[in-house]
Structure formats: structure tokens, C-alpha cells
Design a protein around this motif. Structure first.
Motif, PDB file in Angstrom:
ATOM      1  N   UNK A 223       0.841  -1.209   0.000  1.00  0.00           N
ATOM      2  CA  UNK A 223       0.000   0.000   0.000  1.00  0.00           C
ATOM      3  C   UNK A 223       0.872   1.252   0.000  1.00  0.00           C
ATOM      4  N   UNK A 224       1.894   1.241   0.840  1.00  0.00           N
ATOM      5  CA  UNK A 224       2.800   2.383   0.941  1.00  0.00           C
ATOM      6  C   UNK A 224       3.583   2.560  -0.370  1.00  0.00           C
ATOM      7  N   UNK A 225       4.043   1.454  -0.938  1.00  0.00           N
ATOM      8  CA  UNK A 225       4.809   1.508  -2.190  1.00  0.00           C
ATOM      9  C   UNK A 225       3.929   2.027  -3.326  1.00  0.00           C
ATOM     10  N   UNK A 226       2.692   1.535  -3.366  1.00  0.00           N
ATOM     11  CA  UNK A 226       1.740   1.991  -4.392  1.00  0.00           C
ATOM     12  C   UNK A 226       1.519   3.508  -4.283  1.00  0.00           C
ATOM     13  N   UNK A 227       1.285   3.996  -3.057  1.00  0.00           N
ATOM     14  CA  UNK A 227       1.027   5.429  -2.851  1.00  0.00           C
ATOM     15  C   UNK A 227       2.259   6.268  -3.208  1.00  0.00           C
ATOM     16  N   UNK A 228       3.446   5.753  -2.896  1.00  0.00           N
ATOM     17  CA  UNK A 228       4.681   6.484  -3.255  1.00  0.00           C
ATOM     18  C   UNK A 228       4.844   6.569  -4.770  1.00  0.00           C
ATOM     19  N   UNK A 229       4.535   5.455  -5.461  1.00  0.00           N
ATOM     20  CA  UNK A 229       4.631   5.449  -6.929  1.00  0.00           C
ATOM     21  C   UNK A 229       3.648   6.453  -7.526  1.00  0.00           C
ATOM     22  N   UNK A 230       2.419   6.463  -7.006  1.00  0.00           N
ATOM     23  CA  UNK A 230       1.400   7.417  -7.479  1.00  0.00           C
ATOM     24  C   UNK A 230       1.887   8.850  -7.254  1.00  0.00           C
ATOM     25  N   UNK A 231       2.424   9.125  -6.074  1.00  0.00           N
ATOM     26  CA  UNK A 231       2.906  10.476  -5.761  1.00  0.00           C
ATOM     27  C   UNK A 231       4.045  10.882  -6.690  1.00  0.00           C
ATOM     28  N   UNK A 232       4.957   9.950  -6.958  1.00  0.00           N
ATOM     29  CA  UNK A 232       6.062  10.237  -7.882  1.00  0.00           C
ATOM     30  C   UNK A 232       5.535  10.557  -9.277  1.00  0.00           C
ATOM     31  N   UNK A 233       4.550   9.784  -9.747  1.00  0.00           N
ATOM     32  CA  UNK A 233       3.939  10.015 -11.070  1.00  0.00           C
ATOM     33  C   UNK A 233       3.274  11.396 -11.123  1.00  0.00           C
ATOM     34  N   UNK A 234       2.533  11.713 -10.083  1.00  0.00           N
ATOM     35  CA  UNK A 234       1.814  12.993 -10.053  1.00  0.00           C
ATOM     36  C   UNK A 234       2.789  14.174 -10.044  1.00  0.00           C
ATOM     37  N   UNK A 260       4.876  -5.743  -8.552  1.00  0.00           N
ATOM     38  CA  UNK A 260       3.987  -4.874  -9.337  1.00  0.00           C
ATOM     39  C   UNK A 260       4.495  -3.439  -9.421  1.00  0.00           C
ATOM     40  N   UNK A 261       4.934  -2.898  -8.277  1.00  0.00           N
ATOM     41  CA  UNK A 261       5.219  -1.455  -8.240  1.00  0.00           C
ATOM     42  C   UNK A 261       6.699  -1.085  -8.282  1.00  0.00           C
ATOM     43  N   UNK A 262       7.572  -1.953  -7.802  1.00  0.00           N
ATOM     44  CA  UNK A 262       9.003  -1.602  -7.822  1.00  0.00           C
ATOM     45  C   UNK A 262       9.544  -1.429  -9.249  1.00  0.00           C
ATOM     46  N   UNK A 263       9.241  -2.338 -10.197  1.00  0.00           N
ATOM     47  CA  UNK A 263       9.756  -2.114 -11.558  1.00  0.00           C
ATOM     48  C   UNK A 263       9.176  -0.868 -12.223  1.00  0.00           C
ATOM     49  N   UNK A 264       7.894  -0.581 -11.964  1.00  0.00           N
ATOM     50  CA  UNK A 264       7.272   0.650 -12.509  1.00  0.00           C
ATOM     51  C   UNK A 264       8.004   1.875 -11.972  1.00  0.00           C
ATOM     52  N   UNK A 265       8.343   1.816 -10.679  1.00  0.00           N
ATOM     53  CA  UNK A 265       9.027   2.947 -10.040  1.00  0.00           C
ATOM     54  C   UNK A 265      10.442   3.108 -10.569  1.00  0.00           C
ATOM     55  N   UNK A 266      11.111   1.997 -10.891  1.00  0.00           N
ATOM     56  CA  UNK A 266      12.468   2.076 -11.450  1.00  0.00           C
ATOM     57  C   UNK A 266      12.425   2.698 -12.846  1.00  0.00           C
ATOM     58  N   UNK A 267      11.435   2.302 -13.630  1.00  0.00           N
ATOM     59  CA  UNK A 267      11.256   2.909 -14.959  1.00  0.00           C
ATOM     60  C   UNK A 267      11.033   4.419 -14.821  1.00  0.00           C
ATOM     61  N   UNK A 268      10.196   4.780 -13.860  1.00  0.00           N
ATOM     62  CA  UNK A 268       9.907   6.194 -13.626  1.00  0.00           C
ATOM     63  C   UNK A 268      11.159   6.934 -13.146  1.00  0.00           C
TER      64      UNK A 268
END
Length: 310
Positions: A223-234, A260-268
Motif C-alpha cells: 500500500x505504501x509503495x503503491x502510494x509512493x509510486x502514485x505520488x512520484x507520477x503525479x 507490481x510497483x518496484x519495476x514501474x518505479x524504477x522505470x519512472x
């Protein structure tokens, strides 16, 4: 009769001895009910390993009555999930998903469907996971379990771009929380953040991510990782604030190892580093991404983000 008397007196060791003797005397095709009872007694004695062996042997017997077969499968599945025997549990869940709808609702409890759905989801078997979680939701269960199944199902629906269905589920959970005077937790907030990100509602996504960070219950690392990824995207894509977006994306793969979220965050993070003119860290992150999540990296090979490095 002696076995029944032992069980009535909670004399499980004596019952075990009698059942084991009885099993030896019976024809293989008549051993099924005794096997189920013996496994149950062994579980009472905390001899889980032996109970598992008995259940597997009993399931291998010929001409088992269907009702007995399902009881044995359910008990073995519960035991395997309890001991994190995931690979062994998967085929059993598949078999239970082939039962009639009536059997699925009457013979398998909501908590077992939820645990099965969670396991299938972790293994990327989302279609079967969805079926198991919907069965959990349709079986009478307490509100907390219903909410957990709903949240996990919403995660799967968001992953497959089924935003309307996910939104309906999440709003339903939020309404139930409001009615019971319960604060919405980090899981719900983080899923609402991602849903609103995809629906291009940045203000609501920002608010939900912040709610996740400030939730009194810590929530899961996902949940925390998902929210951090969303915040980074925004911050990066909507606010054009690469500098403040970077720490949020980095935390998603330094503090977590989420498929699910770590690779997306690395791409970002690679995109953010490049926007900041930091090619060194961008390349380092790309190397790490290839090592940690090769399947995700393979999908990026020919994209504008990294193709000049290949």
C-alpha cells in the motif's frame, strides 16, 4: 465406538492409535472416512506433518465419495496455506474452483476462498484469483474479511484497466467504513490514489496518497509503495516537479521489492534522472532494473527511454 468415546473425552492420542489400527483392517475403498477422522485427530495433536501425509494418502484412495473428497481437499488446502506450501496448494485451489457453484458456497469457507485468491494473485493467476475472491465476497463472512477480499479484487481490476468495477468496489468499502464510523485505512487510500491517477483526477489522487501516508494503521508495504509510486507520477508528470518526485520513486524499489510497483518505479526513476540530466544514475538504475526485473526490462528495451543505451 471406542474411537467416539475417546474423542468425546478429548483423548486424542488414544483415538489416533485406534484409528490407525482400524485403517489397517479396512479395505482401501473403505478407508476414506477413517482417514479424514485420523487427520483431524492429528491436527488436534499438533502433528500437522503427519496429518498432511494422511490426507494425501486418503485422497489417493479409489472411489471416494464426492462429499468426502471435497472435505479432504478443503482440509489439506487449509493445512498447506497455513504452512506456506504455495506450490502444493495451487493445484488444490484449481480443483475447488471446478466444483459446482452450490458446493463452492457450501463446502468452502469465505476465509479459505480469500486466502486462495491472495495466493493465486501473488502467482499472477489473476482470472482464477478474481473468481476465488468473488466467491469469498458472496459467502457469508465478517465485514473485515469482506473488505480485505474487496480490496484485493480491486487491485486486480485496476491492474487490468477495469476502473469502473474497481471504483464501485472501493466506494462500497468506503461507504461501509463511514456507516460503521471506521477510518479508511492505508490499503483503501492507496488504491483510490492509483484509481484516480488512471482516471486523470490528479487532485483526488494527491489527496488519497496523502491519506495513505497519514493513515493511523500502517497498512502493508505494498500500500505504501503503491502510494509512493502514485505520488512520484503525479509530481513528475502533472506538477513537472522532477526533483521532489525522485525520492518517492526511489523509495519504491530501495525500501521494497514489489513485483507490481518496484519495476514501474524504477522505470519512472530512469525518466526522472534523465529529465534532471543525471545520466549516470539513470544508467545505474537501468542496470539494476534488468537484473532485478528482467521481464519488465525486456518490455522497455526498444522504448525511447532506454533504446540509445542498448
Amino acid at each position: 465406538l471406542h474411537v467416539n468415546a475417546c474423542l468425546a473425552l478429548d483423548e486424542y492420542e488414544a483415538a489416533r492409535e485406534n484409528l490407525e489400527l482400524l485403517q489397517e483392517l479396512l479395505e482401501p475403498r473403505s478407508r476414506g472416512p477413517v482417514g479424514l477422522l485420523l487427520a483431524t485427530v492429528l491436527l488436534h495433536l499438533n502433528r500437522d506433518l503427519e496429518a498432511g501425509v494422511v490426507l494425501k494418502k486418503t485422497l489417493a484412495l479409489p472411489e471416494l465419495e464426492r462429499d468426502l473428497l471435497v472435505q479432504l481437499q478443503v482440509l489439506l488446502l487449509r493445512l498447506q496455506l497455513q504452512h506456506d506450501e504455495e506450490e502444493e496448494a495451487l493445484p488444490l485451489i484449481e480443483q475447488l474452483l471446478l466444483l459446482t457453484e452450490k458446493e463452492q458456497k457450501e463446502k468452502v469457507s469465505a476465509d479459505l476462498w480469500h486466502a486462495g485468491g491472495a495466493l493465486l494473485s501473488r502467482h499472477g493467476r489473476y482470472e482464477q484469483a478474481e473468481k476465488a475472491l468473488r466467491l469469498s465476497l458472496s459467502t457469508k463472512a465478517d465485514g473485515e474479511l469482506q473488505a480485505q477480499s474487496g480490496l484485493l479484487l480491486a487491485e486486480i481490476l485496476i491492474l487490468h484497466n477495469r476502473y469502473e468495477e474497481a471504483g464501485a468496489l472501493l466506494n462500497n468499502i468506503r461507504e461501509r467504513n463511514l456507516q460503521s464510523g471506521q477510518a479508511s485505512g492505508a490499503e483503501l487510500a492507496s488504491l483510490l490514489a492509483e484509481l484516480n491517477l488512471h482516471l486523470k483526477r490528479p487532485d483526488q489522487a494527491f489527496a488519497a496518497a496523502e491519506q495513505c501516508f497519514s493513515a493511523t494503521d500502517p497498512g502493508s508495504l505494498r500500500a505504501l509503495t503503491r502510494a509512493r509510486w502514485v505520488m512520484a507520477k503525479l509530481l513528475f508528470e502533472v506538477e513537472k516537479d522532477a526533483k521532489n518526485a525522485l525520492p518517492y520513486s526511489i523509495k519504491c524499489f530501495v525500501l521494497a521489492d514489489d513485483p507490481l510497483y518496484s519495476p514501474k518505479a524504477m522505470e519512472l526513476a530512469i525518466a526522472i534522472y534523465r529529465a534532471l540530466g543525471n545520466e549516470t544514475d539513470a544508467r545505474t538504475t537501468w542496470s539494476e532494473l534488468k537484473q532485478r526485473y528482467p521481464v519488465w526490462a525486456a518490455g522497455l528495451q526498444n522504448t525511447a527511454l532506454v533504446k540509445d543505451w542498448n
